[in-house]
Enzyme design. Structure first.
Site, PDB file in Angstrom:
ATOM      1  N   GLY A 223       1.273  -6.497  -4.289  1.00 32.99           N
ATOM      2  CA  GLY A 223      -0.003  -6.483  -3.589  1.00 32.99           C
ATOM      3  C   GLY A 223       0.210  -6.588  -2.100  1.00 32.99           C
ATOM      4  O   GLY A 223       1.207  -6.110  -1.564  1.00 32.99           O
ATOM      5  N   GLY A 224      -0.700  -7.261  -1.426  1.00 39.95           N
ATOM      6  CA  GLY A 224      -0.617  -7.399   0.022  1.00 39.95           C
ATOM      7  C   GLY A 224       0.655  -8.086   0.464  1.00 39.95           C
ATOM      8  O   GLY A 224       1.164  -7.831   1.561  1.00 39.95           O
ATOM      9  N   GLY A 458      19.395  21.873  17.708  1.00 38.97           N
ATOM     10  CA  GLY A 458      18.638  20.711  18.156  1.00 38.97           C
ATOM     11  C   GLY A 458      19.239  19.418  17.650  1.00 38.97           C
ATOM     12  O   GLY A 458      19.141  18.375  18.297  1.00 38.97           O
TER      13      GLY A 458
END
Lengths: 560, 641
Positions: A223-224, A458
């Site tokens: 959860g959180g 690049g």
């Protein structure tokens, strides 16, 4: 259990996550979390005492004794049975013997609902052990969630204890190690618990880049609650006994109709190989804690401290002859970048970060002449060492950690370019590739770069090139700095020309060597591979006093 | 070899891609690439080698050993181009290179030969017929190959068929010539060979014997010169017969006549190798002659410098063949890898190491897995053996599995020390396979004490943080450590007192060094630290064998007891490749029922074919490999139900 339901059902957003994790975990491991508040029969005998006739001193002793056994012997046994250590055992093993100084041993939760106010539901210290200690003599702040007390669930008091040591760590400038083993929010406390999480999150963010923060997940974290480890610098997990997820398998099933086990959804293997959430996984608690001690040795205490230097037995001028033959003649043939790294660093000791995720880039900590350095290397053995979304993000985060904590960065380049394809373009390789570019460009720590073979396009620019303020950039004789490989280049330059092979040979002669870069000063020197260690060690001595400051800004805006 | 440069001969060195970066150019002035790694395309590719000779303008070629060294075609082609072949004349190679003809010649030259049948074998049925005529056991081997390559022993008709199939395939892949030879197999023999040296003027010498009885799968592992078994009468008799044979074929150059010697010192001619042997250095040690130098002299047409009575036996020499092999699997299954660290024990006196590799070299599946020839020399056998122990302990090889554990066990085994050996030495001494050094109580204590001491050194070093510290470091001052060490099964508690204690371990503690020279209770020991990790796992090479020791603080050990055992996968229903190699044949397909011991597939590695069999009776669930595929060690090949 029903109480838990009713509290959570009326909530939304983050809380939903908390409830879900809690519920899904409950049948497997967390039966005790909510049940403890309701059933007296589960409570340990040692906690049932009346304090009326005791002196203060006796009460102190009593409380201390109670704090040491947490949720009681039965739960400790259950924890051991699961192959897990208790919160205190973990702290004891992590820190130097007798160095632990505990704080808030007498803190108790303040909840008065659902029968929580009763004495038997109060545990001195609540569900977390906090304090400071030493690892090999070096200061560290630690919190260790206690699964034996309400399933390690986070109460307001629990959060307050964690916040206190984090604040202290910030004021003195010392790292914070969190040992996570918690079923989630203390549902009986409701919003108080949520506030507690947010208090911790805020401190995680404020401490970010000030002191190193490391999370070791040693049980459930759902959860959180997962966002605290996610905000810290490193997240390590224990195989088979730790889980990290936003919502558990039950909710996943009800929402997306996917059948998935806890292990598949958020186990150590998932997060170290698929999601990239965790940086390393260890066999068991003991293994994890001993490795944490080893890992800690690499880190400076804060952003005020230089990269630590340990006594070194490995001669800094050691020639590494095996490197002269490591790069194969055929440019298409792979070799193992780890062979180069192991051979160059002190004592072949390399602590790899995320060894099983985005393996086309290798990152980790090592020492050069005793001094901690961060190593970044393209891995030709995996996907030719190309840069893709995952490897760019993995590299970028590592480079930023090193830069934040004054750890010099050594980059080994063998990169054929960015990975082409719709999957990459749609996934936002432009945005994610930019992160690595940004991280290298922004970094002001000593940067030493060795081009071992290809440095194309690049990707050449990105990999700590001279143009991004590389302090020392070397090329091995096998280096080829070019816009692209011979085949592709020839098809463009000599489009339609009959003799492609001849054109290719011409291109190779001109560009497939270190000279074009060397004559322009884009590499400082072309060096014999065997001398690489010696050169790096010398350069680091000089660069130890490097001072470089970026323009003032509120904060930079890295492409997220 | 060193003698090369001594003569400043314009010599060429044939090389292929695989090796170009590693050997050769250290000794030679030029290295030429002769093709890709598979030997049939490089070292066995005569066209490529002839091209190389032309391009370098070489005047002479020393073919070394193996590959084309005994190939008459090669010698012929060199002769046609006017390039000197440093070796015997073509006719001698032809005569001796053919095992059948060589026996006839030997018989005619009054050399003792083994009872057996000489003839070309065409089919498996022919092989069985011949074997029955000779009587079991019989030995089947390639006519063209030397040593144990392509050689199988059969005790019945079925094994004869199988041996025929394997040997002919191997012969074809290694020598490009699939002819075979079947002869009586002498049980419990010694393999003793005589070095001969002959010039182009009819002179020939015997340079004493080499005892090569320590073999695994008919390939030599440890050799010594002289042999403990021969008396001067037998030595002379063997030497004289060897010279007779050399003269019978007008042999010129160095050669080796191999004999089997039974327990009654009867000896039988086995074959003659018309080249320099791998184990020639031990003869050089005891005779003082440089054989390569002698070969080049002979090739140039000079007469021999020495007479038979000039050839001495000075001291004793031992050679250990250091292989990249796992000795715990059938006394040595090939292993591959990159030599991440490599250090020869050249710091010791009277040690010679002949190798073609260096740190960083790759040991590939394409060649014989030999890393080096380690030769030690002493005035007496005991001296040479003790030197060999030191040399093996000081030899640093990392990155590939090697056979030093086995070599060290052999040379310290009481039977070997007393000279009681035969070609069956290994299977007799280790009937259940080689298990490494078995620790006795005292040695166990030494090992554990060393590991603990190393652990403490590393711990103390971790506390040494240098530089100016903003927050002071306060390590716990610890002079008394309580540790637990775990070695295999069981826990051994001990007390280590840094100064003194029951086991006193001292040394120069260098945590970066591969070698760990320690003095344990007054005895000097050379240990090696193979690895050391944060979880307390220390792998030490002690008495040749590597031991995994886990050192934990007392607290960690207590807590570790709560840690669950991780379940290992069930291996009876899966077949994994025991070594890296290529798949030659897959004999089953999904759905087949296989019996226990039935062949499932054949893996070829380093020129050896290995048949992999089912561990139990079961149905084949899935086949993960195809013929021609290259597989790594531990790769899943076949799953059973």
């Amino acid at each position: 259990m029903m109480a838990a339901f009713s509290v959570a059902r009326s909530s939304c957003g983050l809380i939903n996550g908390l409830r879900v994790s809690f519920r899904s975990l409950a049948p497997v491991k967390h039966g005790a979390v909510a049940a403890a508040a309701l059933q007296t029969s589960l409570l340990p005998d040692c906690r049932r005492y009346s304090v009326g006739h005791l002196s203060v001193k006796e009460r102190i002793d009593m409380k201390r004794k109670a704090a040491l056994v947490g949720g009681g012997q039965k739960r400790i046994d259950a924890q051991h049975k699961r192959g897990k250590l208790t919160a205190r055992e973990r702290v004891e093993l992590l820190l130097d013997p007798e160095s632990f100084v505990e704080s808030d041993m007498f803190v108790e939760h303040r909840c008065s609902d659902f029968g929580m106010e009763q004495d038997r539901n109060k545990f001195p210290g609540d569900s977390v052990v906090t304090g400071r200690g030493r690892i090999n003599g070096r200061l560290v702040y630690v919190f260790s969630q206690d699964f034996t007390v309400f399933g390690g669930s986070l109460s307001g008091a629990h959060a307050q204890k964690i916040c206190k040591i984090m604040d202290q760590a910030m004021t003195v400038g010392a790292p914070v190690i969190g040992l996570n083993d918690s079923g989630g929010a203390r549902i009986q406390e409701g919003v108080e618990s949520l506030a507690g999480y947010a208090d911790i999150f805020l401190r995680n963010v404020l401490a970010s880049g000030v002191v190193p923060q490391i999370s070791l997940i040693m049980g459930p974290c759902a959860g959180g609650a997962v966002y605290s480890p996610a905000l810290t610098d490193f997240t390590f997990m224990v195989k088979d006994t730790s889980y990290l997820f936003i919502t558990g398998p039950d909710v996943v099933k009800s929402v997306t109709n996917e059948d998935v086990t806890q292990e598949e959804l958020g186990g150590a293997k998932t997060h170290t190989t698929v999601s990239g959430v965790a940086h390393h996984a260890f066999e068991n608690d003991v293994d994890a804690l001993l490795n944490m001690r080893e890992f800690f040795n690499f880190l400076p205490l804060s952003n005020q401290d230089p990269s630590p230097i340990r006594a070194c037995h490995d001669p800094s001028d050691r020639l590494v002859t095996s490197l002269d033959t490591i790069v194969p003649f055929e440019t298409t043939k792979a070799y193992d970048m780890l062979d180069i790294i192991h051979a160059i660093v002190d004592e072949r000791d390399f602590f790899e970060i995320m060894p099983s995720y985005a393996k086309n880039i290798v990152v980790g900590f090592a020492r050069m002449n005793g001094r901690t350095v961060g190593i970044v290397g393209n891995q030709p053995k995996v996907a030719s060492g190309c840069l893709d979304i995952n490897s760019s993000v993995k590299g970028a985060r590592f480079v930023r950690f090193c830069d934040a904590f004054n750890i010099p960065i050594i980059t080994f380049v063998d990169v054929p370019g960015f990975l082409p394809g719709t999957a990459q373009e749609y996934g936002g390789i432009i945005r994610h590739g930019a992160k690595l570019l940004y991280a290298f460009a922004e970094a002001t720590v000593p940067k030493i770069t060795i081009i071992t073979r290809k440095a194309y396009g690049g990707a050449y620019d990105v990999m700590s090139s001279k143009h991004l303020r590389g302090d020392v950039n070397y090329a091995w004789p096998s280096a080829e700095v070019a816009v692209m490989g011979a085949k592709g280049a020839v098809q463009i330059i000599f489009r339609g020309k009959e003799n492609q092979a001849e054109a290719e040979a011409e291109y190779v002669e001109k560009f497939a060597n270190p000279f074009p870069a060397a004559v322009r000063g884009f590499v400082d020197d072309i060096i014999e591979p065997a001398t690489t260690r010696k050169k790096i060690c010398r350069d680091l001595e000089v660069l130890a006093s490097k001072k470089q400051v970026n323009p003032w800004k509120k904060h930079a805006n890295i492409p997220l | 070899s060193q003698t090369w440069l001594l003569f400043h001969h314009e010599q060429y060195n044939s090389q292929c891609d695989q090796d170009l970066s590693e050997n050769g150019h250290q000794v030679c002035n030029e290295a030429v690439c002769v093709g890709p790694a598979p030997t049939s395309k490089s070292y066995l590719n005569m066209d490529a080698i002839m091209d190389a000779i032309r391009s370098t303008g070489a005047q002479a070629v020393h073919p070394g050993y193996g590959f084309l060294s005994e190939n008459k075609e090669f010698a012929k082609r060199l002769a046609a181009e006017g390039v000197t072949f440093i070796g015997p004349d073509t006719h001698a190679i032809m005569a001796m290179g053919d095992k059948i003809e060589s026996k006839l010649i030997a018989k005619a030259a009054k050399v003792n030969t083994i009872p057996g049948f000489d003839g070309v074998v065409e089919t498996a049925d022919d092989a069985v017929k011949i074997a029955q005529q000779i009587g079991y056991p019989v030995m089947i081997k390639a006519s063209a190959g030397g040593g144990g390559k392509g050689m199988r022993i059969a005790w019945n008709d079925e094994e004869t068929r199988e041996g025929f199939r394997f040997s002919s395939q191997e012969a074809a892949s290694s020598f490009g010539d699939d002819r075979l030879l079947i002869e009586k197999y002498i049980d419990n023999p010694r393999h003793i060979e005589i070095q001969v040296l002959a010039d182009k003027h009819g002179n020939a010498l015997w340079l004493n014997e080499r005892e090569c009885s320590i073999q695994r799968r008919n390939q030599k592992v440890v050799e010594e010169a002289p042999s403990t078994f021969l008396d001067s009468v037998t030595r002379r008799a063997m030497g004289e017969q060897a010279v007779q044979l050399a003269k019978a074929v007008q042999y010129s150059s160095a050669g080796t006549v191999e004999f089997l010697v039974d327990s009654k010192k009867n000896f039988y001619f086995l074959e003659m190798n018309t080249r320099l042997q791998v184990e020639h250095p031990i003869t050089e040690c005891i005779t003082g002659l440089d054989l390569v130098e002698q070969m080049i002299r002979v090739a140039k047409g000079y007469k021999l410098l020495h007479k038979q009575e000039d050839i001495p036996i000075n001291g004793w020499a031992i050679e250990s063949r250091v292989y990249a092999e796992d000795p715990y699997k059938s006394f040595g299954l090939p292993s591959i890898g990159r030599l991440s660290q490599y250090q020869e024990p050249l710091n010791l006196s009277n040690v010679r190491v002949d190798s073609g590799i260096q740190e960083g070299s790759d040991i590939s599946i394409y060649y014989d897995p030999m890393i080096s020839k380690l030769v030690t020399y002493g005035a007496t056998r005991a001296e040479a053996l003790s030197k060999m122990e030191d040399a093996l302990d000081n030899y640093v090889i990392r990155g590939v599995t090697h056979n030093i554990p086995l070599l060290r066990e052999i040379i310290t085994h009481p039977r070997f020390i007393s000279g009681d050996i035969s070609t069956n030495f290994l299977p007799e001494v280790y009937p259940d396979g080689f298990k490494g050094h078995q620790l006795e109580v005292g040695n166990r204590r030494e090992l554990l004490a060393s590991a603990a001491a190393l652990y403490i050194t590393a711990q103390l070093r971790s506390q040494k943080v240098l530089g100016n510290l903003r927050v002071s470091s306060t390590p716990v001052e610890c002079t008394h450590w309580e540790l637990c060490a775990e070695l295999g099964e069981g826990l051994y508690s001990m007390e280590v007192e840094v100064d003194g204690g029951k086991v006193e371990v001292s040394g120069q503690w260098n945590l970066a060094s591969t070698l760990l020279p320690l003095t344990i209770n007054g005895t000097d020991r050379m240990l090696q630290c193979l690895s050391r990790d944060a979880s307390g796992q220390i792998v030490l090479q002690y008495l040749g064998t590597s031991f995994k020791v886990r050192v934990l603080s007392k607290l960690a050990a207590e807590l570790n007891s709560y840690m669950p055992e991780k379940v290992a996968e069930d291996t009876s229903s899966i077949l994994r490749s025991p070594m890296p190699g290529s798949v030659v044949a897959v004999s089953v397909k999904p759905g087949d029922t296989v019996a226990e011991g039935q062949e499932i597939c054949v893996i070829e590695a380093m020129k050896m074919q290995n048949s992999l069999t089912a561990a139990k009776q079961a149905k084949v669930k899935k086949v993960h490999c195809k013929p021609g595929e290259t597989v790594g060690e531990g790769d899943l090949l076949v799953e059973l139900e």
